[in-house]
Write a protein that holds these residues in place. Sequence first.
Motif, PDB file in Angstrom:
ATOM      1  N   GLU A   1       0.828  -1.218   0.000  1.00  0.00           N
ATOM      2  CA  GLU A   1       0.000   0.000   0.000  1.00  0.00           C
ATOM      3  C   GLU A   1       0.855   1.258   0.000  1.00  0.00           C
ATOM      4  OE1 GLU A   1      -2.931   0.347   2.999  1.00  0.00           O
ATOM      5  OE2 GLU A   1      -4.215  -1.219   2.187  1.00  0.00           O
TER       6      GLU A   1
ATOM      7  N   LEU B   1       2.482   1.847  -3.423  1.00  0.00           N
ATOM      8  CA  LEU B   1       1.498   2.313  -4.395  1.00  0.00           C
ATOM      9  C   LEU B   1       1.098   3.765  -4.124  1.00  0.00           C
ATOM     10  CD1 LEU B   1      -0.709  -0.896  -4.606  1.00  0.00           C
ATOM     11  CD2 LEU B   1       0.770   0.017  -6.413  1.00  0.00           C
ATOM     12  N   ASN B   2       0.917   4.099  -2.855  1.00  0.00           N
ATOM     13  CA  ASN B   2       0.559   5.476  -2.504  1.00  0.00           C
ATOM     14  C   ASN B   2       1.712   6.452  -2.744  1.00  0.00           C
ATOM     15  OD1 ASN B   2      -2.121   4.988  -1.743  1.00  0.00           O
ATOM     16  ND2 ASN B   2      -1.497   4.313   0.299  1.00  0.00           N
TER      17      ASN B   2
ATOM     18  N   ASP C   1       3.378   6.287  -5.367  1.00  0.00           N
ATOM     19  CA  ASP C   1       3.386   6.335  -6.836  1.00  0.00           C
ATOM     20  C   ASP C   1       4.553   5.560  -7.435  1.00  0.00           C
ATOM     21  OD1 ASP C   1       1.992   7.108  -9.115  1.00  0.00           O
ATOM     22  OD2 ASP C   1       3.277   8.838  -9.473  1.00  0.00           O
TER      23      ASP C   1
ATOM     24  N   TYR D   1      -6.360  -3.583  -4.858  1.00  0.00           N
ATOM     25  CA  TYR D   1      -5.449  -2.515  -5.275  1.00  0.00           C
ATOM     26  C   TYR D   1      -5.414  -2.328  -6.798  1.00  0.00           C
ATOM     27  CZ  TYR D   1      -3.855  -3.656  -0.575  1.00  0.00           C
ATOM     28  OH  TYR D   1      -3.806  -3.923   0.773  1.00  0.00           O
TER      29      TYR D   1
ATOM     30  N   THR E   1      -6.969  -0.670  -8.930  1.00  0.00           N
ATOM     31  CA  THR E   1      -7.191   0.650  -9.530  1.00  0.00           C
ATOM     32  C   THR E   1      -5.899   1.463  -9.650  1.00  0.00           C
ATOM     33  OG1 THR E   1      -7.745   1.565  -7.348  1.00  0.00           O
ATOM     34  CG2 THR E   1      -9.572   0.778  -8.722  1.00  0.00           C
ATOM     35  N   TYR E   2      -4.830   1.034  -8.980  1.00  0.00           N
ATOM     36  CA  TYR E   2      -3.552   1.748  -9.090  1.00  0.00           C
ATOM     37  C   TYR E   2      -2.934   1.463 -10.462  1.00  0.00           C
ATOM     38  CZ  TYR E   2      -3.525   2.789  -4.058  1.00  0.00           C
ATOM     39  OH  TYR E   2      -3.824   3.257  -2.797  1.00  0.00           O
ATOM     40  N   GLU E   3      -2.678   2.510 -11.224  1.00  0.00           N
ATOM     41  CA  GLU E   3      -2.195   2.360 -12.594  1.00  0.00           C
ATOM     42  C   GLU E   3      -0.803   1.748 -12.659  1.00  0.00           C
ATOM     43  OE1 GLU E   3      -3.581   2.712 -15.601  1.00  0.00           O
ATOM     44  OE2 GLU E   3      -5.461   2.932 -14.498  1.00  0.00           O
ATOM     45  N   ARG E   4       0.004   1.949 -11.625  1.00  0.00           N
ATOM     46  CA  ARG E   4       1.375   1.436 -11.667  1.00  0.00           C
ATOM     47  C   ARG E   4       1.529   0.078 -10.987  1.00  0.00           C
ATOM     48  NH1 ARG E   4       5.763   6.410 -11.366  1.00  0.00           N
ATOM     49  NH2 ARG E   4       5.059   7.408 -13.302  1.00  0.00           N
ATOM     50  N   LEU E   5       0.426  -0.563 -10.683  1.00  0.00           N
ATOM     51  CA  LEU E   5       0.465  -1.924 -10.154  1.00  0.00           C
ATOM     52  C   LEU E   5       0.319  -2.927 -11.291  1.00  0.00           C
ATOM     53  CD1 LEU E   5       0.291  -4.115  -7.883  1.00  0.00           C
ATOM     54  CD2 LEU E   5      -2.194  -3.744  -7.946  1.00  0.00           C
TER      55      LEU E   5
END
Length: 376
Positions: free
Chosen positions: A149, A152-153, A155, A174, A176-180
């Motif tokens: 988390e 991801l937060n 970035d 998770y 919805t995170y574009e970089r995951l």
Amino acid sequence: MKNKYLETGNRSSCYGCNACGYACLADAIEMIENEQGFLYPYVDEKKCIDCGKCEKVCPYSMNTEGRRGNIYQAAHKSTDVLLKSQSGGAFTAISDFILGKNGSVYGAVFHDDLSVFHTRAITRQERDKMCGSKYVQSIISSELLKQIEKDLNDDMWVLFTGTPCQSAMIAKNYGTYERLIVCDFICHGTPSPQIWMDYLSYISQKEQIEIVKAVFRNKRCRMLGNYTESYYTKDRQEYLSNDYAALFYSHLAHRESCFSCQFAQGKRYSDITIGGFLEPSDFDAEYDSSMILVNTKKGRNLFEKIKENIDYQKSRLHFYKNQPCLYHPVPRPEEYEKFWEDYSKADMSYMIETYASDEIKKKFHIEILQPGEEYK
């Protein structure tokens, strides 16, 4: 409302991913090892506030359909990578891109005692410990989920690799995170961590050795069969076996949920799926090759980025008839209850003699190692 397992106690409805334990707002859920060595959530009803969070994060409750994308046969262009890989080096190509973006990679590693846990890597040296098969359920701690988390937060680019159920949990919570990037693999079930540790103790006592490293499906030992395991001592002495492989492919030591797994199908919840390409084809590969399923837009974008490091060709699903878990879960063995009943009262020597016998190995086409082949 609680998740299915906490409501019913039905073991087939829990994958042991720890999502509910981490998400619980009242700190009322604890993951506790049962008599088979698997972790299951237990709730302290005095603390529970019935917030329903455990149900919301549970992958068992996923009600969206997975996706099926393009399928490729691929092999890394680096011979060094191929020699260190169980298949074609797809994981290395994918994770190299993430690390090149100063991202973090999450995957399963052997700890010093050879127990298996998920951990975080930000260097290639750390990542390399994640390479190779590990035929045992890995543990995902609350601390690890908290770190995912945070990354991801912050970035960061994040790659999570794991079994389909672990990956579905990450994608659900998770995604919805574009970089995951979520990468699963073709899974044939997860054996008990307790069985694995007992088996290591059995070998150590039997051979009077201290094991410091284990390699499943050792490519160097292919002349003895694809199921050969290597166990190494501090002085680099090697012990060869396929007794544990017999337990793995018989499915006797698997988690109950493996037999009804909703993620054992061609439609995946991950961005990318990897596995071994087992069928003959016209693909020109000096060593083994990887299967890559590109399932989402994020997965397609990543595949475009790694193309320069791999040789590849488009393939079709029918090439993967030797990968049955792309079609259905592994079957539940008739001897499953008897296996665990015996395990509760017998030592590992008896379990190996009974459930990893030469007869069992022949049933699963596992080669019988001859005297003198134990050490190389």
